[in-house]
Design an enzyme around this catalytic site. Structure first.
Site, short mmCIF file in Angstrom:
data_model
loop_
_atom_site.label_atom_id
_atom_site.label_comp_id
_atom_site.label_asym_id
_atom_site.label_seq_id
_atom_site.Cartn_x
_atom_site.Cartn_y
_atom_site.Cartn_z
N GLU A 76 0.68 -1.37 0.04
CA GLU A 76 0.18 -0.02 0.03
C GLU A 76 0.94 1.19 0.04
O GLU A 76 0.51 2.14 -0.69
CB GLU A 76 -0.89 0.01 1.29
CG GLU A 76 -2.30 -0.20 1.22
CD GLU A 76 -2.96 0.23 -0.23
OE1 GLU A 76 -2.83 -0.51 -1.09
OE2 GLU A 76 -3.60 1.24 -0.19
N ASP A 77 1.91 1.51 1.03
CA ASP A 77 2.52 2.64 1.18
C ASP A 77 3.67 2.74 0.45
O ASP A 77 4.47 4.01 0.25
CB ASP A 77 2.98 2.64 2.74
CG ASP A 77 1.64 2.81 3.35
OD1 ASP A 77 0.62 2.81 3.03
OD2 ASP A 77 1.80 2.78 4.78
N ASP A 139 -2.30 -5.16 13.73
CA ASP A 139 -2.14 -3.83 13.30
C ASP A 139 -3.20 -2.66 13.76
O ASP A 139 -2.71 -1.78 14.01
CB ASP A 139 -2.38 -3.77 11.60
CG ASP A 139 -2.32 -2.64 10.69
OD1 ASP A 139 -1.31 -1.84 10.99
OD2 ASP A 139 -3.16 -2.61 10.01
N ASP A 259 -21.71 -3.24 41.74
CA ASP A 259 -21.71 -3.98 43.17
C ASP A 259 -21.41 -5.52 42.99
O ASP A 259 -21.24 -6.19 43.87
CB ASP A 259 -23.28 -3.76 43.66
CG ASP A 259 -23.14 -2.51 44.41
OD1 ASP A 259 -22.31 -1.97 44.84
OD2 ASP A 259 -24.51 -2.26 45.08
MN MN Z 1 -0.41 -0.70 9.63
#
Ligand code: MN
Length: 714
Positions: A76-77, A139, A259
């Site tokens: 993706e990056d 992730d 409680d």
């Molecule tokens: Mn990531």
């Protein structure tokens, strides 16, 4: 921030040096790919993948998942293609990275609960390998932990998505630690003030109760120690978001929820769980109706524990859970705990097979006690759904059966959209109407003012809704129109095979028509135009006849060759489930196109001799697809029988699609299994293997199961 050195050291606790080396290699690859990139926190980007891998190492995930964690943002990056990852590492790693990347691209936020559930299913449907989900959850967990560095708008978007989609998925596959942390982190971002107030209130409340609670804890520990049961007694805090949710959903006050004090007791064996329960009930008064035995009857996600409620010191209500360490790990890490326990003896099995065994193990726990149907529903359709989920351009989710095409989608949206459909865009790109859709895609139908309905669509529409609508529309055509349509379509289909209708010799054509069982060419064209026959199949019948005609006597019918790769227009009968190698026969139905039955199938007995409806087919070259076969196994009820059965079957590279069990008499069980096999040879190998198991009484293939059921239904 953890260093790669520290992580490697942790990994070498449970992985071979060679596998640790692969993870290191993935780290170096990620370093280089992300070099010059930074997180919003200012840290070098690679700190993120290493943190994700570190989370996964706490579940003792395998080296391919860890490598995928290192590389999960690379496609993706940094634009490095999947093929490079496959080349540098292996196919599994590449598939995992690709799977996680596909989820990243999905922009998911919903407006209501039903939609959120479909979105969860969509995410699961897109991740055929369960490890994709586990990596994605790790992730997301790290991103949520470091969310404060993003702007408010992004924070909110990610937190909502987490709360609606990823936290419930973690819950569904039993990863409760991850689930709780994701929910609390998201809650904190979305409602910071409520989170702060509630946290403070919990702290204050617990402070006031501390002494009583300590006393109860001590008393229990002492009692168990005296009885010789090694036990760990610990307080159990509800997570903040679950308190908030309870207050909101059940309209209960904070005090009512707080409680109740919850403790967890971890002992060494299941037997000691029950003994511990006895001792607790002798020490404190049990509250009626609060005892639950999830050891004998586990929850559908595999959860096991004994639950009880007692009145402790000073009338203080206490919720108690009693479990073994393994049950506790299962309760906290769910599907991931599987790696924790099985990583010792993994020599020859892939994690995928082990994940299936995990599911098979759950099946076994379940089926001893009650109907497995509900359970199979929850595991099979929830974790590996057969349906596909696609978006309309407006973001609405449409659910359809696997293999559906854009035409099916158009009709699923609205019949009119179907009829007026001209073309489609899949993920904003023009695409043929005949391509099978995949989960997560956005499909847009382009329409025309006048109806476009064509018999050609019957070549690839698969859903009954689309096929019926198309045929209904076509049945209203005038004969001349239908003929024109049919001619065009047949010309096209034959053209694809390099044959022209007008080139076919008159006498040959006559023979072909007899062979197909139609009285004239015009009638044949009409039938195609009206959607009563499918163009592609008729074309195949014609070419099949012409190819074989010189050595075939008149009137003899030439078989149509099938391989399983024809796509959707050739269906395989669900009643007799034919597989390559079986003697088969083709049955033509207007609704479903060509349906291949076993020759012995009782359902087509009455129509077998009718050439209009039935014609011979032969198996061609194997296409690599798998076919469903059903087998029946009768065995003595011994511990681990189903697990052994499942592992013998999976060792033959076979998927188990479903399992049903019935107790036929005391000590005897009948299992009906749906298997995915490649052909008869493959199936007989599996049957042979099963016969070698000790407690097996008989093994056979089922040829007419569905019919037995169908008769029972009607
Ligand atoms: Mn990531």
């Amino acid at each position: 921030m953890e260093s790669i050195g520290a992580l490697s050291k942790k990994l070498s606790d449970y992985l071979d040096p060679k596998k640790v080396k692969q993870v290191n290699k993935a780290y170096n690859f990620a370093c280089e790919a992300h070099s010059g990139q930074f997180r919003s926190s200012g840290d070098p980007y690679v700190t993120h993948p290493i943190a994700v891998a570190s989370i996964l190492s706490s579940f003792r995930m395998d080296e391919d998942s860890l490598s995928a964690a290192m590389l999960h943002d690379v496609i993706e990056d940094t634009g490095i293609p999947k093929s490079v990852i496959e080349e540098k590492f292996n196919k599994e790693v590449a598939e995992l990275v690709d799977g996680v990347s596909k989820l990243d691209k999905l922009s998911i936020s919903s407006r209501n609960e039903a939609e959120a559930e479909n979105l969860q299913k969509m995410v699961l449907a897109m991740s055929k390998d369960i490890r994709v989900i586990v990596v994605k959850l790790a992730d997301r967990l790290h991103n949520m932990r470091t969310l404060l560095y993003l702007n408010r708008e992004k924070q909110l978007k990610i937190a909502r998505e987490t709360l609606e989609i990823y936290a419930p998925i973690a819950h569904r596959i039993g990863m409760n630690n991850v689930y709780r942390e994701l929910e609390d982190l998201a809650f904190k971002v979305i409602y910071p003030t409520r989170h702060e107030r509630l946290t403070a209130a919990v702290k204050k409340n617990r402070g006031g109760q501390k002494r009583t609670l300590n006393k109860i804890q001590k008393e229990l520990s002492k009692k168990l120690l005296d009885q010789g049961i090694p036990a760990l007694v610990e307080g159990r805090e509800k997570h903040i978001y679950s308190i908030y949710r309870k207050m909101k959903q059940r309209q209960r006050s904070f005090e009512e929820i707080m409680d109740v004090y919850a403790i967890k007791i971890i002992v060494d064996t299941p037997e000691n769980c029950y003994r511990t329960l006895g001792h607790i009930h002798s020490l404190y008064k049990p509250v009626e109706g609060r005892f639950k035995d999830y050891i004998a009857i586990p929850k559908s996600n595999g959860y096991q524990s004994l639950h009880t409620g007692v009145v402790g010191l000073k009338g203080f209500p206490v919720e108690v859970q009693i479990k073994t360490q393994e049950m506790n790990d299962m309760a906290e890490n769910g599907i991931a705990s599987h790696w924790l326990y099985k990583s010792g003896n993994q020599s020859d099995t892939s994690p995928q097979i082990r994940a299936r065994r995990w599911v098979a193990g759950l099946l076994e726990m379940r089926d001893k006690y009650e109907s497995t149907e509900e359970f199979i529903e929850s595991v099979k359709t929830d974790i590996f759904p057969d349906e596909i989920y696609v978006f309309t351009p407006q973001g609405k989710i449409i659910e359809m059966s696997g293999g559906s095409t854009a035409i099916d989608f158009a009709y699923a949206v609205h019949t009119d959209i179907g009829h007026h459909c001209r073309a489609c865009r899949i993920n904003r790109r023009l695409a043929p109407l005949s391509v099978p859709l995949e989960s997560g895609q956005t499909v847009e139908i382009l329409t025309e003012k006048v109806p476009q309905t064509s018999p050609a669509w019957l070549n690839f529409a698969v859903t009954p809704r689309a096929r019926n609508s198309i045929r209904h529309y076509l049945s209203n055509l005038k004969t001349s129109e239908a003929r024109k349509f049919g001619k065009k379509l047949l010309d096209q289909s034959l053209g694809n095979m390099g044959i022209k209708l007008r080139d076919i010799d008159k006498i040959e054509l006559r023979k072909v028509l007899n062979n197909i069982g139609v009285r004239s060419l015009n009638r044949l064209l009409e039938e195609i135009g009206l959607g009563l026959r499918v163009g592609n199949i008729v074309a195949q019948q014609i070419t099949g006849f012409l190819k074989g005609s010189h050595n075939v006597k008149e009137r003899e019918v030439v078989p149509l060759e099938i391989t399983g790769s024809e796509g959707l227009i050739v269906n395989y009968a669900v009643c007799c489930k034919p597989i390559p190698g079986d003697s088969v026969i083709g049955h033509f139905t207007a609704e479903r196109g060509l349906v291949v039955h076993q020759e012995r199938c009782k359902n087509i007995l009455s129509v077998r001799e009718d050439p209009q409806q039935c014609f011979p087919v032969n198996w061609g070259e194997p296409s690599g697809r798998s076919f469903n076969a059903q087998i029946k196994v009768v065995g003595k009820d011994e511990p681990g029988l189903l697990a052994n059965l499942a592992s013998v079957i999976t060792s033959q590279e076979t998927n188990i699609a479903s399992i049903q069990t019935t107790e036929i008499n005391t000590g005897m069980h009948e299992f009906v299994l749906d298997l995915e096999v490649s052909d008869r040879l493959h199936l007989s190998k599996i049957l042979r293997k099963i016969r070698t198991l000790n407690s097996i009484v008989s093994v056979s293939r089922i040829h007419d199961w569905e019919m037995r059921q169908a008769t029972a239904l009607h």
